[in-house]
Design an enzyme around this catalytic site. Structure first.
Site, PDB file in Angstrom:
ATOM      1  N   CYS A 298       5.815  -6.865   7.531  1.00  0.00           N
ATOM      2  CA  CYS A 298       6.723  -6.443   8.512  1.00  0.00           C
ATOM      3  C   CYS A 298       7.026  -7.589   9.427  1.00  0.00           C
ATOM      4  CB  CYS A 298       6.257  -5.034   9.167  1.00  0.00           C
ATOM      5  SG  CYS A 298       7.721  -4.519  10.179  1.00  0.00           S
TER       6      CYS A 298
ATOM      7  N   CYS B 230       0.063  -2.383  15.748  1.00  0.00           N
ATOM      8  CA  CYS B 230       0.094  -2.219  14.174  1.00  0.00           C
ATOM      9  C   CYS B 230      -0.578  -3.240  13.440  1.00  0.00           C
ATOM     10  CB  CYS B 230       1.676  -1.963  13.789  1.00  0.00           C
ATOM     11  SG  CYS B 230       1.791  -1.801  11.944  1.00  0.00           S
TER      12      CYS B 230
ATOM     13  N   CYS C 246       3.215   8.305   1.122  1.00  0.00           N
ATOM     14  CA  CYS C 246       3.432   7.430   2.377  1.00  0.00           C
ATOM     15  C   CYS C 246       4.075   6.266   1.601  1.00  0.00           C
ATOM     16  CB  CYS C 246       2.678   7.347   3.506  1.00  0.00           C
ATOM     17  SG  CYS C 246       2.975   6.015   4.487  1.00  0.00           S
TER      18      CYS C 246
ATOM     19  N   CYS D 221      -1.969   5.890   9.426  1.00  0.00           N
ATOM     20  CA  CYS D 221      -0.891   5.127  10.404  1.00  0.00           C
ATOM     21  C   CYS D 221      -1.139   3.927  10.994  1.00  0.00           C
ATOM     22  CB  CYS D 221      -0.320   6.049  11.449  1.00  0.00           C
ATOM     23  SG  CYS D 221       1.039   7.062  11.077  1.00  0.00           S
TER      24      CYS D 221
ATOM     25  N   GLU E 231       0.899  -1.444   0.053  1.00  0.00           N
ATOM     26  CA  GLU E 231       0.076  -0.012  -0.039  1.00  0.00           C
ATOM     27  C   GLU E 231       0.827   1.168  -0.084  1.00  0.00           C
ATOM     28  OE1 GLU E 231      -2.024  -1.548   3.181  1.00  0.00           O
ATOM     29  OE2 GLU E 231      -3.856  -1.327   2.515  1.00  0.00           O
TER      30      GLU E 231
ATOM     31  N   CYS F  24       4.955  -5.157  15.971  1.00  0.00           N
ATOM     32  CA  CYS F  24       4.374  -4.443  17.103  1.00  0.00           C
ATOM     33  C   CYS F  24       2.829  -4.345  17.527  1.00  0.00           C
ATOM     34  CB  CYS F  24       4.408  -2.764  16.504  1.00  0.00           C
ATOM     35  SG  CYS F  24       6.277  -2.182  16.203  1.00  0.00           S
TER      36      CYS F  24
END
Ligand code: SAH
Ligand code: SF4
Length: 370
Positions: free
Chosen positions: A139, A146, A132, A362, A95, A143
């Site tokens: 990933c 997220c 962005c 975010c 994205e 975290c």
């Protein structure tokens, strides 16, 4: 034997020179290819008007192609933010987010995945935008707050795939980078410092070939400490943002598992050593999670941590995601946190969420098809 195809997007000027030399073509062809790829932003060899048909055939025969990602889906928010789902040749997708006027102004450092610093309004008008960018498919950092973490790491992106995101989005908005102020933030999917070489090669191409000034590019890291020092040694580098997200080690280790490897002291030491340019500051990002890390006592701990650092803090009220057991703090809690930092003389900004309605803000990037 068939030779493998060559995707020329992502090749440096030097690499393009080697390629044309291999094909027994004059060196000026490298310059034409470089310009066509990064300045004219072509999506196929066909579109390169400076090359003869004969040379194009030769390139095709050699398996040369331009590997721009394709726009698989596009979601537009009520606030003008656009979330792109971009697909690469192997079917993987990432994205990329376009935020018109998505810049906190000179006081800021561009904004971030979907979110924007609240700063005094500058000249309004469609003269600037922030893109962005993702650095990996998924990933590995995991975290706890997220959505990207839920994907796990699928793979790294190549430099060409990273640059390709920017080119596709610029093309979609027909942007002239000389006229519009474009900010880039490496705050999409992925930990850029887990894909350091491709990330930094992409930055060089974006600065030198696409011509986005390095002062308008920001990279955000969850805290891969040795890479912070590496970044500081780069001749061309973006500005640095560090996701602090907690005010003590116990809390940070719970939220960001790599804190076990590089704790807050190590992270802040790297930040202190980071060589800043004139008027530059290190940015610390802090995701506020309701009653988890967002109390005034937490803010006081952050003040102590940042003492002696030339830093600013971007506060991000958590953007919710399904399957994630946190809550978004009230405005009152967010403002109290900000005020505590400001009272201690730390510049602190609250990021305005961008594109929350389309899951573009975010930490909401998860390669969702809807
Ligand atoms: N991987 C890098 C860059 C991408 S994340 C990093 O972690 O720094 C960009 C920013 O979004 C980081 O500061 C991260 O802490 C924050 N973030 C992640 N999930 C979020 C969420 N759900 N709500 C608000 N911010 C989030
Ligand atoms: Fe990865 Fe950043 Fe999300 Fe952490 S916040 S899982 S490092 S993308």
């Amino acid at each position: 034997m068939d030779r493998p195809a060559i995707d020329i997007l992502g090749l440096s000027f030097q690499e393009l020179t080697h390629l044309v030399e291999d094909l027994n073509e004059p060196r000026y062809r490298a310059k034409q290819l470089y310009q066509a790829l990064y300045k004219d932003r072509v999506s196929s060899l066909d579109q390169i008007s400076t090359l003869s048909n004969e040379l194009k055939s030769k390139l095709v025969e050699r398996g040369v192609k331009v590997g721009l990602p394709i726009i698989q889906k596009k979601f537009t928010s009520v606030d003008g933010t656009v979330r792109y789902l971009l697909e690469y040749a192997d079917g993987q997708s990432v994205e990329t987010v376009w935020m018109p006027e998505g810049d906190g102004g000179e006081a800021g450092d561009g904004s971030t995945a979907g979110d924007e610093e609240v700063a005094p309004p500058e000249k309004p008008g469609p003269t600037r935008a922030t893109i962005c960018v993702s650095s990996q498919v998924g990933c590995a950092v995991n975290c706890q707050f997220c959505m990207t973490a839920l994907l796990g790491l699928k793979r790294n992106l190549t430099a060409g795939e990273i640059v390709g995101q920017v080119l596709v989005v610029l093309n979609d908005h027909q942007v002239d980078v000389q006229k519009k102020r474009i900010n880039l933030v490496f705050m999409g999917q992925g930990e850029p410092f887990h894909n350091y070489d491709n990330f930094i090669k992409a930055v060089r191409l974006l600065v030198e070939a696409v011509r986005v000034p390095e002062s308008r590019i920001t990279v955000s890291t969850s805290g891969i400490v040795p890479r912070i020092a590496d970044l500081g040694r780069e001749p061309i580098r973006p500005k640095l943002a560090i996701s602090l997200n907690a005010s003590n080690d116990e809390s940070r280790t719970k939220l960001i598992p790599i804190n076990k490897k590089w704790n807050i002291a190590a992270l802040l030491e790297a930040a202190k050593q980071f060589p800043l340019r004139r008027r530059e500051k290190v940015t610390f990002e802090y995701v506020l999670l309701d009653h988890e890390n967002d109390s005034v006592d937490n803010a006081r701990e952050v003040v102590e941590l940042l003492r002696g650092l030339d830093a600013k803090v971007n506060l991000i009220a958590w953007n919710s995601g399904p399957e994630i057991p946190f809550a978004t703090p009230s405005d009152a809690r967010v403002h109290a946190f900000q005020q505590t930092l400001r009272d201690a003389g730390i510049p602190a900004f609250i990021r305005r969420p961008r594109g929350r309605d389309i899951y573009a803000a975010c930490g909401q990037l998860k390669r969702t098809a809807s």
